[in-house]
Design a protein around this motif. Structure first.
Motif, PDB file in Angstrom:
ATOM      1  N   HIS A 117       0.743  -1.334  -0.113  1.00 56.17           N
ATOM      2  CA  HIS A 117       0.101  -0.095  -0.039  1.00 56.17           C
ATOM      3  C   HIS A 117       0.627   1.191   0.307  1.00 56.17           C
ATOM      4  O   HIS A 117       0.333   2.355   0.408  1.00 56.17           O
ATOM      5  CB  HIS A 117      -0.947   0.106   1.202  1.00 56.17           C
ATOM      6  CG  HIS A 117      -0.273   0.206   2.471  1.00 56.17           C
ATOM      7  ND1 HIS A 117      -0.980  -0.556   3.641  1.00 56.17           N
ATOM      8  CD2 HIS A 117       0.911   0.672   3.037  1.00 56.17           C
ATOM      9  CE1 HIS A 117       0.088  -0.491   4.624  1.00 56.17           C
ATOM     10  NE2 HIS A 117       0.959   0.377   4.428  1.00 56.17           N
ATOM     11  N   ASN A 129      -3.973  -0.717   7.605  1.00 59.89           N
ATOM     12  CA  ASN A 129      -3.659   0.072   8.921  1.00 59.89           C
ATOM     13  C   ASN A 129      -3.787   1.831   8.391  1.00 59.89           C
ATOM     14  O   ASN A 129      -3.394   2.169   7.560  1.00 59.89           O
ATOM     15  CB  ASN A 129      -2.404  -0.093   9.754  1.00 59.89           C
ATOM     16  CG  ASN A 129      -1.080   0.370   8.684  1.00 59.89           C
ATOM     17  OD1 ASN A 129      -1.055  -0.211   7.655  1.00 59.89           O
ATOM     18  ND2 ASN A 129      -0.296   1.035   8.963  1.00 59.89           N
ATOM     19  N   HIS A 176      -2.525   5.398   9.042  1.00 58.56           N
ATOM     20  CA  HIS A 176      -1.148   5.718   9.503  1.00 58.56           C
ATOM     21  C   HIS A 176      -1.097   7.060  10.324  1.00 58.56           C
ATOM     22  O   HIS A 176      -0.132   7.934  10.183  1.00 58.56           O
ATOM     23  CB  HIS A 176      -0.248   5.817   8.272  1.00 58.56           C
ATOM     24  CG  HIS A 176      -0.018   4.540   7.507  1.00 58.56           C
ATOM     25  ND1 HIS A 176      -0.903   4.097   6.649  1.00 58.56           N
ATOM     26  CD2 HIS A 176       0.944   3.769   7.352  1.00 58.56           C
ATOM     27  CE1 HIS A 176      -0.524   2.916   6.163  1.00 58.56           C
ATOM     28  NE2 HIS A 176       0.675   2.560   6.657  1.00 58.56           N
ATOM     29  N   HIS A 224      -3.334   6.200   2.545  1.00 58.17           N
ATOM     30  CA  HIS A 224      -2.624   5.494   1.445  1.00 58.17           C
ATOM     31  C   HIS A 224      -3.010   3.902   1.735  1.00 58.17           C
ATOM     32  O   HIS A 224      -2.956   3.300   0.707  1.00 58.17           O
ATOM     33  CB  HIS A 224      -1.353   5.658   1.217  1.00 58.17           C
ATOM     34  CG  HIS A 224      -0.402   5.589   2.386  1.00 58.17           C
ATOM     35  ND1 HIS A 224      -0.067   6.364   3.494  1.00 58.17           N
ATOM     36  CD2 HIS A 224       0.322   4.385   2.852  1.00 58.17           C
ATOM     37  CE1 HIS A 224       0.688   6.007   4.233  1.00 58.17           C
ATOM     38  NE2 HIS A 224       1.108   4.704   4.049  1.00 58.17           N
ATOM     39  N   HIS A 277       9.846  -4.102   6.039  1.00 59.71           N
ATOM     40  CA  HIS A 277      10.283  -2.635   5.925  1.00 59.71           C
ATOM     41  C   HIS A 277      10.440  -1.983   7.228  1.00 59.71           C
ATOM     42  O   HIS A 277       9.769  -2.433   8.184  1.00 59.71           O
ATOM     43  CB  HIS A 277       9.477  -1.696   4.795  1.00 59.71           C
ATOM     44  CG  HIS A 277       8.080  -1.608   5.138  1.00 59.71           C
ATOM     45  ND1 HIS A 277       7.145  -2.539   5.414  1.00 59.71           N
ATOM     46  CD2 HIS A 277       7.600  -0.392   5.464  1.00 59.71           C
ATOM     47  CE1 HIS A 277       6.044  -1.875   5.624  1.00 59.71           C
ATOM     48  NE2 HIS A 277       6.106  -0.759   5.416  1.00 59.71           N
ATOM     49  N   GLU A 284       3.058  -4.909   9.385  1.00 64.91           N
ATOM     50  CA  GLU A 284       2.107  -4.599   8.878  1.00 64.91           C
ATOM     51  C   GLU A 284       1.291  -6.120   8.379  1.00 64.91           C
ATOM     52  O   GLU A 284       0.287  -6.287   8.067  1.00 64.91           O
ATOM     53  CB  GLU A 284       2.020  -3.798   7.735  1.00 64.91           C
ATOM     54  CG  GLU A 284       2.124  -2.080   8.073  1.00 64.91           C
ATOM     55  CD  GLU A 284       2.703  -1.280   6.954  1.00 64.91           C
ATOM     56  OE1 GLU A 284       2.434  -0.076   7.243  1.00 64.91           O
ATOM     57  OE2 GLU A 284       2.777  -1.847   5.864  1.00 64.91           O
TER      58      GLU A 284
HETATM   59 FE    FE Z   1       1.958   1.193   5.719  1.00 61.32          FE
END
Ligand code: FE
Ligand code: DHB
Length: 280
Positions: free
Chosen positions: A12, A57, A59, A125, A193, A240
């Motif tokens: 995403h 999720n 952010h 996003h 990440h 995530e």
């Molecule tokens: Fe993210």
């Protein structure tokens, strides 16, 4: 009756939307990544779902660190797209289905998942990019979207195992809706990440591939890892990936793999795409 036709995993990250709005899909950096979505789009065109439940999720846009629910669901008929500063192009509003959402919320709560219900919700996003990867937004999005938010931002976080269980409850919730609706579930985010701190930039290809394999054939493996183990292997934001288990839990035990694609890196992440279809 509503039924779940299948599930999709997808990145995403905002850079994807920036690449699309700048027409960079065929550029060497992006081509292989975007090519990985062609079979996804073809499958969606074939199954023609009515509703996408997007597990993502927030952010820091709709919920900030001062108040953040562990599980939340949008219960509105419309969601405005906004983002917290990545410069994304504004897309058409998303049509929701409040009646369906309230049914999901009630069923989940009756199954002991205490959802926060959001009658107004801005989506960032985490929701927008997956939708934009699958469909064109003009003149309007071809499916209704239901935001299903999981806190992966502010500790303490829920566990991978609890996400799998939430998915199983979501399946019962969808399948007890009396109206005919074809539903697709997106598990978004990941893969490995970390955006800040000493290990910023970490990507773990082996772990990403193990996660993809687990999501297909053995979700119990990923569900059995602690958040500390996942963060050690995948980075702080790599957590995530637990959201993929919500999607997987909502599918049948055995699934057909329609498509599998992994590309690394996109921005700071490994990007895994799966299309999993319910056999019946
Ligand atoms: Fe993210
Ligand atoms: C990136 C990854 C994310 O999960 C996110 O929410 C924002 C940016 C990135 O790698 O660029």
């Amino acid at each position: 009756m509503a039924r779940i036709v299948g599930g999709i995993t997808t990145s995403h990250i905002p850079a994807i939307a920036m690449a699309m709005s700048n027409g960079l899909e065929k550029e060497p950096y992006w081509k292989r990544f975007f090519d990985g979505y062609e079979p996804v789009k073809a499958w969606l065109e074939k199954v023609d779902p009515d509703i996408a439940i997007v597990v993502y999720n927030d952010h820091g846009l709709n919920f900030f660190l001062d108040k953040i629910p562990t599980f939340a669901i949008g219960c509105a008929n419309q969601y405005e797209n906004a983002d917290e500063g990545w410069g994304l192009q504004t897309l058409a509003s998303f049509e929701g289905d409040a009646e369906f959402s309230w049914h999901l919320a009630e069923s989940m709560i009756n199954q002991d998942f205490d959802m926060t219900t959001c009658q107004e919700m801005l989506v960032d996003h985490g929701f927008i990019v997956p939708m934009a990867l699958m469909w064109r937004h003009l003149p309007k999005w071809p499916v209704k979207g239901i935001p299903f938010a999981v806190n992966t931002v502010q500790h303490p976080l829920t566990s991978a195992r609890r996400c799998l269980a939430a998915g199983r409850a979501l399946r019962k919730a969808v399948e007890s809706y009396p109206e005919d609706q074809k539903v697709v579930i997106f598990g978004t985010g990941g893969m490995s990440h970390q955006l800040q701190g000493e290990r910023a930039g970490i990507i773990n290809v082996d772990f990403d591939l193990q996660c993809m394999e687990s999501i297909i054939n053995n979700p119990e493996w990923l569900a059995g890892l602690s958040n500390t183990e996942i963060i050690e292997k995948a980075g702080t934001e790599g957590i995530e990936v637990i959201m993929w288990l919500v999607m997987r839990g909502a599918l049948q035990e055995k699934v057909n793999v329609v498509h599998k694609h992994y590309h690394v890196p996109v921005s700071n992440t490994g990007a895994g795409v799966l299309v999993l279809e319910n056999p019946d």
